[in-house]
Design an enzyme around this catalytic site. Structure first.
Site, PDB file in Angstrom:
ATOM      1  N   GLU A 111      -5.182  -8.320  -0.417  1.00 40.23           N
ATOM      2  CA  GLU A 111      -6.058  -8.185   0.746  1.00 40.23           C
ATOM      3  C   GLU A 111      -7.445  -7.854   0.220  1.00 40.23           C
ATOM      4  OE1 GLU A 111      -4.891  -5.504   3.863  1.00 40.23           O
ATOM      5  OE2 GLU A 111      -2.749  -5.922   3.604  1.00 40.23           O
ATOM      6  N   GLU A 157       0.820  -1.209   0.000  1.00 41.03           N
ATOM      7  CA  GLU A 157       0.000   0.000   0.000  1.00 41.03           C
ATOM      8  C   GLU A 157       0.861   1.269   0.000  1.00 41.03           C
ATOM      9  OE1 GLU A 157      -2.916  -0.533   3.132  1.00 41.03           O
ATOM     10  OE2 GLU A 157      -3.233  -2.601   2.519  1.00 41.03           O
TER      11      GLU A 157
END
Length: 654
Positions: free
Chosen positions: A275, A185
């Site tokens: 995810e 991320e």
């Protein structure tokens, strides 16, 4: 993972993460890469081949927790009790969030057990910040200096790396290949490594690969995983030599609206959802309302080239929400006990790029397809499907040399490639195997095919490059020729499904460089502006402020456009999460053509803060050479109130 949960865990621990200093060993060259071990290479090759299969083509996965804190096999056990399935991939994070240490790899024992029992494993690391005055969620100033082990930041970072390397070395010693996901991320704003200068980030990533290579860690399959909810998803990509797999973190209540799939798939690596979980989660011990079955539908319809996914744990998990069985029992999934690294069906030809259109899916019938040299049929059937619920089948006599399933005529102008799934039934004496070719015939080209590929009950994706083929506007025939092996006997069946055409879009508006490109607001309270706070592709999107209580608003342009030769128009639309949206805001994409401004729209679709793709069919619409206006109208639900924002990006025609 969601950064709010990390913050709460840190506060619950009541301490700042401290670093246990261990010898870092020799400092490697700034860049380097260890060749993958045979075991790791086998896992990578298997993942790369998965989407070419017609069934059992998406590896399931679940996050098992934080090492030394929440990690365990209990949640996987709960999933098995609910669904009868165990995820194929189990993940651990080496950041324990417990007192006294920032790195813990005691979860290795569970990962080794999982691997011995036929599963694959993944490791991520929420590394503590090298700045003791900062925190995990505070952007680090001086990020570029961490590769210098003699600098204050670099000294602390290398101490952490030494512990991570020790954990990964333990898995190597146990013969466990690892999907290793560092600096996840990085394009967002959640962590100390997020939002850094892309060039500095690339240098640091490459340094890290060299660091691990210097310690002999050739069991690491490197995973590049930005956040789907932010722009610049490919901007931080360190290069194909330094990443093996790409993916995104995707927390959304509308999985089909998740962005980044096409952008990262274009990098040419196996793609996965590293995810996934709902944006709306239950509090306390309550069960959430998110339907994980939506992910099964999204994989089939929106993300057919995805090789794996990993659900998050606790309140984001399938166990704490709805639809776990619908997802984990889906026939596309590969769960633990179904992983066979030697069972690969490679696709033929290069993976097509650009947007795609399903030309034949058989959901509504035969769709113009026919059979030749077949015994019985052909018919649409539900007994097998590559996507959706139907395919096209014919019974065949294997003693006959060849059988055909085909369609035509077709208009393939603007298409750069075709793909189709082909399969044979498991019964019958196929001897050395049946092969299949995807072919095309035009007025100028009597025959062009992709070469022979062996197909069986798993099926295979056949791909055909259309470059250099004239007369694509008048294609006589497209089909699959099945060729039976010498000596094959008995009865069997052949199937095709999901004929897809690929082509590059015409970018109508992308708002890059901060230009609104002639777009204006209708009933807005501010804007529109081209900004970087959200983008579906590139770095910019178009934003306006709106008053939800005032009702409908719009974003539109009257800059003339020529869309001749294009069959559809699409845009990604989004609403901001702030404001009271009541039952939700809907949006519709419209276009007006010609002097009479003939109107066509796509109907209303619920949009969210994750973004949703809207599309309108241009087929048969007069005046495409003279498009006078196009835009999107947003309609808040009754009772909506307060200030919010609307966004557009990626206005494309194909």
């Amino acid at each position: 993972m969601p950064s709010r949960l990390i913050t709460r865990m840190l506060l619950a621990a009541g301490v700042l993460l401290s670093i246990v200093v261990v010898p870092a060993g020799p400092v490697p060259a700034a860049e380097g890469r260890a060749p993958l071990s045979p075991g790791a290479q086998s896992v990578l090759d298997w993942l790369g081949a998965l989407p070419a299969r017609a069934g059992n083509r998406v590896l399931s996965g679940q996050f098992g927790g934080y090492s030394g804190n929440t990690f365990g096999l209990g949640q996987a056990g709960q999933l098995h009790a609910m669904t009868g399935q165990r995820p194929g991939l189990l993940a651990c994070d080496y950041a324990s969030f417990g007192p006294g240490t920032g790195i813990d790899y005691s979860c290795n024992a569970g990962l080794e057990t999982w691997s011995r029992d036929g599963g694959l494993v993944s490791v991520s690391v929420h590394l503590p910040s090298p700045d003791p005055a900062g925190g995990l969620n505070t952007r680090l100033e001086g990020f570029g200096t961490i590769t210098d082990p003699l600098s204050p930041l670099g000294s602390r970072w290398h101490a952490s790396l030494g512990q991570v390397a020790a954990g990964l070395a333990g898995l190597k010693a146990a013969g466990v290949p690892v999907l290793f996901r560092p600096f996840h991320e990085m394009n967002g704003g959640s962590f100390w490594w997020s939002g850094q200068d892309p060039a500095e980030f690339t240098r640091v990533w490459r340094y890290l690969t060299g660091y691990m290579a210097a310690r002999g860690l050739d069991n690491l399959i490197w995973v590049y995983a930005p956040d789907a909810g932010w722009g610049n998803r490919a901007t931080y990509y360190p290069g194909g030599a330094y990443a093996d797999v790409v993916g995104v973190s995707a927390y959304s209540d509308n999985p089909s609206g998740v962005q980044g799939y096409e952008e990262l798939l274009a990098l040419g690596k196996p793609f996965g959802f590293t995810e996934i979980g709902p944006r709306t989660t239950p509090e306390g011990t309550a069960t959430g309302t998110f339907d994980y079955g939506l992910w099964a539908a999204a994989l089939h319809e929106r993300f057919p080239q995805a090789a794996f996914f990993q659900t998050w744990d606790d309140k984001w998990s399938p166990q704490r929400n709805q639809g776990a069985a619908a997802l984990f029992a889906d026939p596309w999934l590969v769960n633990r006990g179904e992983i066979s690294l030697s069972a690969r069906t490679a696709a033929t030809g290069n993976r097509p790029s650009g947007p795609s259109t399903v030309l034949s899916g058989f959901e509504g019938g035969a769709e113009g397809w026919r059979g030749y040299k077949v015994k019985n049929g052909p018919w649409p059937v539900t007994e097998w499907a590559a996507q959706g619920s139907r395919s096209f089948k014919a019974d065949v006599d294997l003693a006959v040399t060849e059988n055909y399933l085909s369609t035509g005529p077709l208009d393939l102008r603007g298409r750069t490639a075709l793909s189709v799934f082909a399969r044979t039934a498991p019964w019958g004496g196929h001897r050395t195997g049946t092969t299949a070719k995807l072919y095309i015939r035009t007025a100028a080209v009597d025959w062009r095919d992709n070469g022979s590929t062996t197909v069986g009950p798993d099926g295979a994706e056949l791909r055909l490059d259309l470059s250099g083929i004239p007369d694509l506007g008048a294609v006589r025939e497209v089909g699959v020729r099945f060729e039976n092996a010498a000596g094959a006997t008995g009865q069997s069946a052949v199937y095709v499904d999901h004929l897809t055409g690929y082509g590059e879009p015409k970018v109508v508006a992308g708002f890059e460089g901060g230009s609104a490109a002639g777009w204006y607001g209708i009933g807005v309270s501010g804007g529109p502006w081209a900004l970087t706070e959200w983008a579906a592709q590139g770095g910019y999107g178009l934003k306006s402020n709106v008053d939800l209580g005032r009702g409908e608003s719009g974003l539109a342009t009257r800059v003339p456009a020529d869309l001749r030769g294009y069959t559809s128009l699409s845009v990604v639309a989004r609403v901001a999460p702030w404001g009271d949206h009541a039952a939700g805001t809907t949006a519709k994409l419209y276009v007006k053509t010609g002097a009479g401004e003939v109107w066509r729209d796509a109907g209303r679709t619920l949009v969210t803060s994750a973004g949703v793709t809207l599309s309108v069919n241009l087929t048969g619409l007069p005046g495409l050479e003279d498009v006078r206006e196009l835009g999107v109208y947003f309609q808040p639900a009754p009772g909506a109130s307060g200030g919010s924002s609307t966004y557009l990006d990626a206005v494309n025609a194909w």
